[in-house]
Design a protein around this motif. Structure first.
Motif, short mmCIF file in Angstrom:
data_model
loop_
_atom_site.label_atom_id
_atom_site.label_comp_id
_atom_site.label_asym_id
_atom_site.label_seq_id
_atom_site.Cartn_x
_atom_site.Cartn_y
_atom_site.Cartn_z
N LYS A 10 -30.14 33.87 -30.05
CA LYS A 10 -30.66 33.48 -31.01
C LYS A 10 -32.11 32.94 -30.74
O LYS A 10 -32.81 32.07 -31.50
N TRP A 11 -32.31 32.64 -29.45
CA TRP A 11 -33.44 31.77 -28.99
C TRP A 11 -34.67 32.08 -29.49
O TRP A 11 -35.51 31.40 -29.77
N HIS A 12 -34.99 33.62 -29.73
CA HIS A 12 -36.36 33.88 -29.93
C HIS A 12 -36.40 33.82 -31.58
O HIS A 12 -37.66 33.47 -31.88
N LEU A 13 -35.43 34.10 -32.06
CA LEU A 13 -35.47 33.65 -33.50
C LEU A 13 -35.80 32.11 -33.88
O LEU A 13 -36.50 31.99 -34.73
N LEU A 14 -35.01 31.43 -33.07
CA LEU A 14 -35.27 29.96 -33.05
C LEU A 14 -36.71 29.65 -33.06
O LEU A 14 -37.49 28.94 -33.68
N ASN A 15 -37.36 30.03 -31.76
CA ASN A 15 -38.70 29.90 -31.34
C ASN A 15 -39.76 30.41 -32.46
O ASN A 15 -40.52 29.60 -32.86
N ARG A 16 -39.73 31.61 -32.36
CA ARG A 16 -40.66 32.37 -33.44
C ARG A 16 -40.49 31.68 -34.91
O ARG A 16 -41.56 31.45 -35.65
N GLY A 17 -39.32 31.71 -35.41
CA GLY A 17 -39.05 31.09 -36.76
C GLY A 17 -39.53 29.91 -36.90
O GLY A 17 -39.85 29.44 -37.87
N MET A 18 -39.15 28.91 -35.91
CA MET A 18 -39.94 27.60 -36.06
C MET A 18 -41.22 27.21 -35.93
O MET A 18 -41.68 26.38 -36.95
N VAL A 19 -41.90 28.16 -35.27
CA VAL A 19 -43.43 28.06 -35.28
C VAL A 19 -43.89 28.62 -36.65
O VAL A 19 -44.68 27.98 -37.12
N LEU A 20 -43.35 29.72 -37.25
CA LEU A 20 -43.64 30.24 -38.39
C LEU A 20 -43.46 29.02 -39.73
O LEU A 20 -44.33 28.62 -40.42
N PHE A 21 -42.17 28.69 -39.60
CA PHE A 21 -41.53 27.56 -40.60
C PHE A 21 -42.62 26.08 -40.51
O PHE A 21 -43.00 25.72 -41.57
#
Length: 211
Positions: free
Chosen positions: A174-185
């Motif tokens: 889930k690390w990529h979802l976490l990083n990319r998602g938090m940047v977008l959020f």
């Protein structure tokens, strides 16, 4: 205050629902191009980074080409970024080291990347994640801010502590979802100033409760 596990599950669910499809698109690129862009991005606005990256990489898309460019020309190509002179020197030295040590390839470990001029922990993690497709959690301003607002990391934590804590709390897949998602959020909702708490789907955010 809610347990970290509850916050973690709510955050992952929201990121998956809101950004999952965008995150799963082909998200890694040429590692050398990512490395160059990351070095240029330090203390520089995103639009200036993109302009300088395009200008430089259109002329020098490989370590061989970059190492052969005279420093004055590199400085001219990247003149819109902060600390252009220092970055030009670092880029030329990095290109030479890639040729001398790694046969023109970008190294695939965090430790080796951080031995390159101008490469710190965040840049190394970005290259691993977005250039090489390897698991990493780059901690930029958005990831740092959101992690602390949600209470996942203590307020006074440094960037390395934030990274280590997030990697411990979240499964590696889930690390990529976490990083990319938090940047977008962080760009859309959880803004640095005047966050759009009324639009935030995270019901248990401690910062939202205080407002």
């Amino acid at each position: 205050m809610r347990a970290a596990g509850e916050v973690r599950e709510e955050l992952l669910g929201m990121l998956e629902e809101r950004y999952g499809e965008r995150v799963r698109e082909r998200w890694y690129s040429d590692p050398f191009h990512v490395l160059v862009a990351c070095i240029l991005s330090q203390r520089t606005r995103e639009e200036n980074t993109e302009k300088a990256s395009r200008a430089l990489l259109s002329v020098a898309p490989t370590p061989e080409r970059l190492s052969s460019l005279p420093l004055p020309r590199i400085r001219r190509l990247i003149r819109g970024v902060g600390l252009a002179g220092q970055k030009a020197r670092n880029l030329k030295r990095t290109a030479r080291l890639l040729l001398e040590r790694y046969g023109g390839r970008v190294p695939e470990t965090r430790e080796a990347l951080m031995e390159l001029p101008g490469v710190g922990p965040k840049t190394a993690d970005v290259v691993l994640c977005y250039g090489l497709g390897k698991p990493a959690v780059p901690v930029d301003t958005h990831v740092n801010r959101i992690s602390k607002r949600l209470g996942l990391v203590r307020e006074g934590a440094g960037l390395e502590e934030v990274r280590e804590t997030l990697q411990r709390l979240f499964p590696v897949e889930k690390w990529h979802l976490l990083n990319r998602g938090m940047v977008l959020f962080g760009r859309e909702i959880c803004l640095p100033r005047h966050p759009r708490c009324g639009q935030c789907p995270l019901r248990g955010c401690p910062s939202r409760v205080r407002k």
